[in-house]
Motif scaffolding. Structure first.
Motif, PDB file in Angstrom:
ATOM      1  N   PHE A 229      45.924  60.749 -65.129  1.00 60.15           N
ATOM      2  CA  PHE A 229      46.487  61.334 -63.691  1.00 60.15           C
ATOM      3  C   PHE A 229      45.904  60.438 -62.699  1.00 60.15           C
ATOM      4  O   PHE A 229      46.463  59.418 -62.529  1.00 60.15           O
ATOM      5  CB  PHE A 229      47.039  62.488 -63.576  1.00 60.15           C
ATOM      6  N   VAL A 230      45.003  60.456 -63.097  1.00 52.83           N
ATOM      7  CA  VAL A 230      43.885  59.896 -61.660  1.00 52.83           C
ATOM      8  C   VAL A 230      43.476  58.457 -61.635  1.00 52.83           C
ATOM      9  O   VAL A 230      44.136  57.802 -61.125  1.00 52.83           O
ATOM     10  CB  VAL A 230      42.214  59.936 -61.767  1.00 52.83           C
ATOM     11  N   PRO A 238      48.197  50.471 -60.637  1.00 49.77           N
ATOM     12  CA  PRO A 238      47.748  51.332 -61.445  1.00 49.77           C
ATOM     13  C   PRO A 238      47.398  50.947 -62.436  1.00 49.77           C
ATOM     14  O   PRO A 238      47.364  49.622 -63.270  1.00 49.77           O
ATOM     15  CB  PRO A 238      48.237  52.745 -61.532  1.00 49.77           C
ATOM     16  N   MET A 239      46.151  51.882 -63.510  1.00 55.58           N
ATOM     17  CA  MET A 239      45.836  51.736 -64.959  1.00 55.58           C
ATOM     18  C   MET A 239      46.423  51.483 -65.796  1.00 55.58           C
ATOM     19  O   MET A 239      47.869  51.508 -65.684  1.00 55.58           O
ATOM     20  CB  MET A 239      45.187  52.494 -65.102  1.00 55.58           C
ATOM     21  N   ASN A 240      46.478  50.265 -66.839  1.00 53.60           N
ATOM     22  CA  ASN A 240      47.439  49.944 -67.774  1.00 53.60           C
ATOM     23  C   ASN A 240      47.239  51.171 -68.871  1.00 53.60           C
ATOM     24  O   ASN A 240      45.954  50.963 -69.604  1.00 53.60           O
ATOM     25  CB  ASN A 240      47.044  48.955 -68.151  1.00 53.60           C
ATOM     26  N   PHE A 241      48.072  51.773 -69.721  1.00 50.56           N
ATOM     27  CA  PHE A 241      48.109  52.652 -70.460  1.00 50.56           C
ATOM     28  C   PHE A 241      48.346  52.452 -71.766  1.00 50.56           C
ATOM     29  O   PHE A 241      49.804  51.689 -71.780  1.00 50.56           O
ATOM     30  CB  PHE A 241      48.274  53.955 -70.415  1.00 50.56           C
ATOM     31  N   LEU A 242      48.111  52.442 -73.315  1.00 48.99           N
ATOM     32  CA  LEU A 242      48.388  51.488 -74.097  1.00 48.99           C
ATOM     33  C   LEU A 242      48.750  52.276 -75.818  1.00 48.99           C
ATOM     34  O   LEU A 242      47.301  53.341 -75.069  1.00 48.99           O
ATOM     35  CB  LEU A 242      48.002  50.622 -74.991  1.00 48.99           C
ATOM     36  N   PRO A 243      49.219  52.936 -76.377  1.00 49.95           N
ATOM     37  CA  PRO A 243      49.164  54.137 -77.400  1.00 49.95           C
ATOM     38  C   PRO A 243      48.103  53.531 -78.074  1.00 49.95           C
ATOM     39  O   PRO A 243      48.010  51.908 -78.304  1.00 49.95           O
ATOM     40  CB  PRO A 243      50.577  53.867 -78.342  1.00 49.95           C
ATOM     41  N   ALA A 244      47.702  54.199 -78.442  1.00 47.94           N
ATOM     42  CA  ALA A 244      46.431  53.804 -80.041  1.00 47.94           C
ATOM     43  C   ALA A 244      45.582  54.406 -80.917  1.00 47.94           C
ATOM     44  O   ALA A 244      46.057  55.962 -80.844  1.00 47.94           O
ATOM     45  CB  ALA A 244      45.034  54.106 -79.424  1.00 47.94           C
ATOM     46  N   GLU A 270      45.464  57.103 -76.455  1.00 54.26           N
ATOM     47  CA  GLU A 270      45.686  56.822 -75.285  1.00 54.26           C
ATOM     48  C   GLU A 270      44.511  55.855 -74.948  1.00 54.26           C
ATOM     49  O   GLU A 270      43.536  55.854 -74.705  1.00 54.26           O
ATOM     50  CB  GLU A 270      46.217  57.006 -74.267  1.00 54.26           C
ATOM     51  N   PHE A 271      44.949  53.804 -74.632  1.00 57.88           N
ATOM     52  CA  PHE A 271      43.874  52.954 -74.329  1.00 57.88           C
ATOM     53  C   PHE A 271      43.770  52.849 -73.151  1.00 57.88           C
ATOM     54  O   PHE A 271      44.920  53.040 -72.793  1.00 57.88           O
ATOM     55  CB  PHE A 271      44.433  52.124 -75.195  1.00 57.88           C
ATOM     56  N   ALA A 272      43.467  52.820 -72.171  1.00 57.05           N
ATOM     57  CA  ALA A 272      43.487  52.577 -70.433  1.00 57.05           C
ATOM     58  C   ALA A 272      43.054  51.679 -69.911  1.00 57.05           C
ATOM     59  O   ALA A 272      42.050  51.009 -70.839  1.00 57.05           O
ATOM     60  CB  ALA A 272      43.382  53.148 -69.769  1.00 57.05           C
ATOM     61  N   ILE A 273      42.925  50.182 -69.714  1.00 59.10           N
ATOM     62  CA  ILE A 273      42.387  49.735 -68.504  1.00 59.10           C
ATOM     63  C   ILE A 273      42.841  48.745 -67.442  1.00 59.10           C
ATOM     64  O   ILE A 273      43.862  49.520 -67.164  1.00 59.10           O
ATOM     65  CB  ILE A 273      42.452  47.834 -69.999  1.00 59.10           C
ATOM     66  N   ARG A 274      41.727  49.199 -66.128  1.00 57.20           N
ATOM     67  CA  ARG A 274      42.894  48.380 -65.298  1.00 57.20           C
ATOM     68  C   ARG A 274      42.758  47.179 -65.244  1.00 57.20           C
ATOM     69  O   ARG A 274      42.930  46.033 -66.074  1.00 57.20           O
ATOM     70  CB  ARG A 274      41.319  48.405 -64.530  1.00 57.20           C
ATOM     71  N   TRP A 337      39.648  56.320 -72.537  1.00 49.45           N
ATOM     72  CA  TRP A 337      40.304  56.455 -73.479  1.00 49.45           C
ATOM     73  C   TRP A 337      41.188  58.269 -73.040  1.00 49.45           C
ATOM     74  O   TRP A 337      40.254  58.911 -72.762  1.00 49.45           O
ATOM     75  CB  TRP A 337      39.773  56.357 -75.465  1.00 49.45           C
ATOM     76  N   PHE A 338      42.376  58.107 -73.195  1.00 47.05           N
ATOM     77  CA  PHE A 338      43.004  60.019 -72.828  1.00 47.05           C
ATOM     78  C   PHE A 338      43.146  60.494 -74.622  1.00 47.05           C
ATOM     79  O   PHE A 338      44.137  59.769 -74.721  1.00 47.05           O
ATOM     80  CB  PHE A 338      43.400  59.529 -71.740  1.00 47.05           C
ATOM     81  N   ASP A 339      43.114  61.545 -74.066  1.00 44.03           N
ATOM     82  CA  ASP A 339      43.423  62.638 -74.787  1.00 44.03           C
ATOM     83  C   ASP A 339      44.877  62.392 -74.753  1.00 44.03           C
ATOM     84  O   ASP A 339      45.758  63.221 -73.736  1.00 44.03           O
ATOM     85  CB  ASP A 339      42.976  63.926 -74.756  1.00 44.03           C
ATOM     86  N   LEU A 340      46.253  62.254 -75.647  1.00 44.06           N
ATOM     87  CA  LEU A 340      47.543  62.813 -75.485  1.00 44.06           C
ATOM     88  C   LEU A 340      48.411  63.718 -75.187  1.00 44.06           C
ATOM     89  O   LEU A 340      48.439  63.751 -73.805  1.00 44.06           O
ATOM     90  CB  LEU A 340      48.666  62.763 -76.356  1.00 44.06           C
ATOM     91  N   ALA A 341      47.405  64.959 -75.697  1.00 44.04           N
ATOM     92  CA  ALA A 341      47.903  66.838 -75.152  1.00 44.04           C
ATOM     93  C   ALA A 341      46.895  66.883 -74.173  1.00 44.04           C
ATOM     94  O   ALA A 341      48.165  67.162 -73.375  1.00 44.04           O
ATOM     95  CB  ALA A 341      47.443  67.442 -76.462  1.00 44.04           C
ATOM     96  N   THR A 342      46.216  66.669 -73.882  1.00 42.35           N
ATOM     97  CA  THR A 342      45.364  67.693 -72.267  1.00 42.35           C
ATOM     98  C   THR A 342      45.037  66.351 -71.488  1.00 42.35           C
ATOM     99  O   THR A 342      44.974  66.733 -70.434  1.00 42.35           O
ATOM    100  CB  THR A 342      43.436  67.457 -72.509  1.00 42.35           C
ATOM    101  N   GLN A 343      46.096  65.019 -71.723  1.00 38.23           N
ATOM    102  CA  GLN A 343      46.272  63.851 -70.560  1.00 38.23           C
ATOM    103  C   GLN A 343      43.960  64.146 -70.157  1.00 38.23           C
ATOM    104  O   GLN A 343      44.355  63.016 -69.136  1.00 38.23           O
ATOM    105  CB  GLN A 343      46.803  64.459 -69.128  1.00 38.23           C
ATOM    106  N   LYS A 344      43.156  64.599 -70.357  1.00 44.84           N
ATOM    107  CA  LYS A 344      41.715  64.253 -69.995  1.00 44.84           C
ATOM    108  C   LYS A 344      41.104  63.427 -70.892  1.00 44.84           C
ATOM    109  O   LYS A 344      41.589  62.657 -71.998  1.00 44.84           O
ATOM    110  CB  LYS A 344      41.169  65.713 -70.400  1.00 44.84           C
ATOM    111  N   ALA A 345      40.138  62.698 -69.636  1.00 50.22           N
ATOM    112  CA  ALA A 345      39.721  61.065 -70.781  1.00 50.22           C
ATOM    113  C   ALA A 345      38.033  61.649 -71.707  1.00 50.22           C
ATOM    114  O   ALA A 345      38.092  62.939 -71.567  1.00 50.22           O
ATOM    115  CB  ALA A 345      38.594  60.415 -69.383  1.00 50.22           C
ATOM    116  N   ILE A 346      38.797  61.141 -72.798  1.00 46.86           N
ATOM    117  CA  ILE A 346      37.378  61.643 -73.630  1.00 46.86           C
ATOM    118  C   ILE A 346      36.648  60.481 -74.155  1.00 46.86           C
ATOM    119  O   ILE A 346      36.085  59.232 -73.609  1.00 46.86           O
ATOM    120  CB  ILE A 346      38.182  61.307 -75.177  1.00 46.86           C
ATOM    121  N   ALA A 347      35.317  61.269 -73.578  1.00 50.53           N
ATOM    122  CA  ALA A 347      34.060  60.469 -73.567  1.00 50.53           C
ATOM    123  C   ALA A 347      33.785  59.474 -74.779  1.00 50.53           C
ATOM    124  O   ALA A 347      34.149  59.998 -75.994  1.00 50.53           O
ATOM    125  CB  ALA A 347      32.732  61.230 -73.158  1.00 50.53           C
TER     126      ALA A 347
END
Lengths: 347, 272
Positions: A229-230, A238-244, A270-274, A337-347
């Motif tokens: 969301f952030v 906004p950020m671009n998101f692509l499925p990974a 999910e893959f994300a890039i500005r 990278w973002f987790d699809l289930a929690t929507q949180k960033a993966i470190a």
């Protein structure tokens, strides 16, 4: 000294939960912006800190004192309202003096403080006028001066610039930042305008659905969004998101390319890039240009990558047209990278 | 027919309607004034003069008539009491309706208006009996209670729209600037609402001033002017009727005209 501590504050209106359980500590003299779309609970939280609403649960501490049961006037705060709330039956002078007179300060002190804050906000010439004779920008200045004259520990601002036109907003933004920094107060500022938040805040607390998603320095919030969301809320575009898709240990398949990524068990993340971290290169995402928007310093393109819409901010000297095929390469250390289930960033 | 002719015809109908409405309202007032300001002989004579002769004999006769001054004084007392009680109870109710959400708010608003649904003649007799039992019959305060009941719905509705028009943010700003709720009301809301409250008070005054039925039923010795004139209608000479009529109509008209802006606000016509 006024550190603000919000401990487990929640607010429900009937069946509707406006705030779940907010924990936030704001350091003395810090400038914190509560940022979120309308309905995210940011104004409710501000009003609870001000004492205009009471929390359904949790505690609010200001300067080491528990204040959530105290009325607003005993909290050492002042507030600037979205519609300014300048008293129409009083002159600008009496508006600014209102709180000082409530404190029964001697006339000399009242005059001194009103004059000083009026000078600070450049409204000395307006002191004898009534609010009906002021422009929106001038009313805004009166509202800020009235709050500053109280010399409060904490200033709360509820979208103070949202009713001003764009140019004035820009001007007031810079001015507010200077004035508030000099006043050495702790400031909580509510806005839905991410540019305002980025430019003003020491720390941005991004709110969504009654929760604080992330509360960090503006650059940190921008660069390392804690949740999808952030990333999608902050940044324009906004950020671009692509499925990974998982492609072996720590390797992920994204739109035909393979990236080094987090080592998690999920089959898909999910893959994300500005948009500004995509550059034309020989090797990268195959993109078909859909829209080209020249903005001067750079050109914004909307392109389709493997059926997903992506935006890229490119150098404006690039000659591109709709239908062109280009190859866009993401800057490696800017990939998130973002987790699809929690929507949180993966470190 | 072309469009302009249609529009012109429409205009003519409109103007005619306006003129008719004005005549409907103004003609009786005009006749009342002519006769009140003419000598008694002229009042009974014919043809009438276009301008009154500004002979104050009728007025003097009216004021000298036995019982008129005390009736006038009773009217003033009842109207002032009504005004005080209607605002005293109505303004807080209006404030509560404007500022707070409470269970039964809609029902309460409806009830406020419903009090006007019962015809007074229906209530007058039981009221008279009740008043006699508790000793309120034929008193100024007793009549003022009845008039307050009549004026209260308007007081509530006018002040409700008045307080609704004052942004709550102003009160909240006062709260953050060191006021408690009462101080915020006194220092911010009241100064802004005062002209409207005064208007609503004037309206309550006029409601009482003009009311005749309850006054006639509930008072005997302490008649208000309306009840007094009604009672002596068949025995009093024409100049007295006209002078009395003028004495009743003029203050009411003047007051209502002065506060018309706020009365429109009651129905949400004016935007302040």
């Amino acid at each position: 000294m006024a550190e603000i501590e919000i401990k487990g504050v929640g607010k429900t209106f009937g069946a509707f939960t406006a705030l779940h359980s907010i924990d936030l500590t704001i350091k003395d003299q810090e400038f914190v912006v509560l940022l979120g779309a309308s309905g995210c609970g940011k104004t409710t939280l501000l009003r609870i800190i001000a004492g205009l609403d009471s929390p359904s649960k949790g505690e609010v501490w200001i300067g080491g004192r528990r204040v959530d049961t105290l009325p607003p006037r005993e909290r050492g705060i002042s507030m600037v309202f979205q519609n300014y709330a300048v008293f129409p039956h009083l002159t600008v002078f009496e508006n600014i003096a209102f709180g000082l007179r409530m404190q029964k300060l001697p006339q000399a002190e009242v005059t001194r403080r009103v004059t000083r804050t009026a000078e600070l906000m450049h409204i000395e010439a307006l002191l004898k006028r009534y609010s009906g004779q002021l422009s929106g920008g001038q009313r805004q200045r009166v509202a800020v001066a009235r709050a500053l004259a109280m010399e409060p520990d904490v200033i709360l601002m509820d979208e103070p610039l949202s009713n001003l036109d764009a140019l004035l907003r820009l001007e007031m933004r810079a001015e507010l930042k200077g004035v508030l920094a000099a006043s050495k107060t702790t400031t909580i500022y509510v806005t839905h305008d991410q540019v305002e938040a980025m430019s003003l805040a020491d720390r941005i607390a991004v709110m969504h659905g009654g929760d604080i998603i992330q509360a960090e320095r503006p650059v940190e919030v921008y660069r390392n969004p804690a949740a999808r969301f952030v990333g999608s809320f902050i940044g324009n575009p906004p950020m671009n998101f692509l499925p990974a898709t998982a492609a072996g240990e720590g390797r992920w398949q994204v739109a035909g390319l393979t990236f080094e990524g987090p080592r998690v068990a999920a089959p898909q993340i999910e893959f994300a890039i500005r948009p500004e971290d995509l550059h034309p290169a020989d090797h990268g995402f195959e993109a078909e240009v859909r829209v080209v928007e020249p903005l001067g310093p750079h050109t914004l393109i909307t392109a389709s990558v493997a059926g997903v819409v992506m935006r890229a901010v490119l150098d404006s000297t690039l000659a591109l047209a709709t239908g062109d095929h280009i190859t866009l390469s993401p800057v490696a250390d800017r990939i998130r990278w973002f987790d699809l289930a929690t929507q949180k960033a993966i470190a | 027919m072309s469009e302009t002719t249609v529009r012109r015809a429409g205009n003519r109908v409109f103007i005619a309607a306006v003129v008719l409405a004005c005549v409907w309202v103004l003609l009786p007032i005009y006749l009342l004034l002519i006769n009140a300001l003419s000598a008694p002989a002229e009042v009974t004579g014919f043809p009438k003069r276009f301008w009154p002769s500004f002979d104050l004999a009728s007025i003097r006769f009216f004021l000298g008539f036995k019982g008129v001054t005390s009736a006038l004084w009773n009217s003033v007392q009842v109207a002032v009491l009504t005004m005080v009680m209607a605002i005293g109870a109505g303004a807080p109710a209006g404030y509560a309706l404007a500022r707070f959400d409470f269970p039964g708010k809609q029902a309460f608003r409806f009830m406020v208006v419903m009090t006007r649904a019962f015809p007074l003649p229906l209530l007058a007799l039981p009221l008279a009996v009740l008043f006699i039992r508790v000793g309120l019959d034929d008193t100024v305060i007793g009549l003022a209670f009845v008039h307050t009941t009549l004026a209260l719905p308007f007081a509530v509705l006018i002040t409700y729209s008045l307080f609704s028009g004052i942004p709550y943010e102003l009160e909240e700003a006062a709260l953050t600037l060191g006021c408690n709720r009462v101080q915020a009301f006194l220092k911010v809301v009241l100064p802004l609402a005062a002209p409207g409250i005064a208007a609503s008070a004037v309206f309550a005054f006029v409601v009482s001033w003009n009311e005749v039925f309850a006054s006639a039923v509930l008072t005997i010795e302490h008649r208000t002017l309306t009840a007094f004139l009604l009672q002596s209608l068949d025995v009093s000479p024409l100049p007295l009727k006209f002078a009395g009529g003028a004495a009743l109509v003029l203050p009411a008209l003047g007051f209502i005209f002065a506060v018309r802006k706020y009365l429109f606000a009651m129905w949400g016509i004016a935007n302040r």
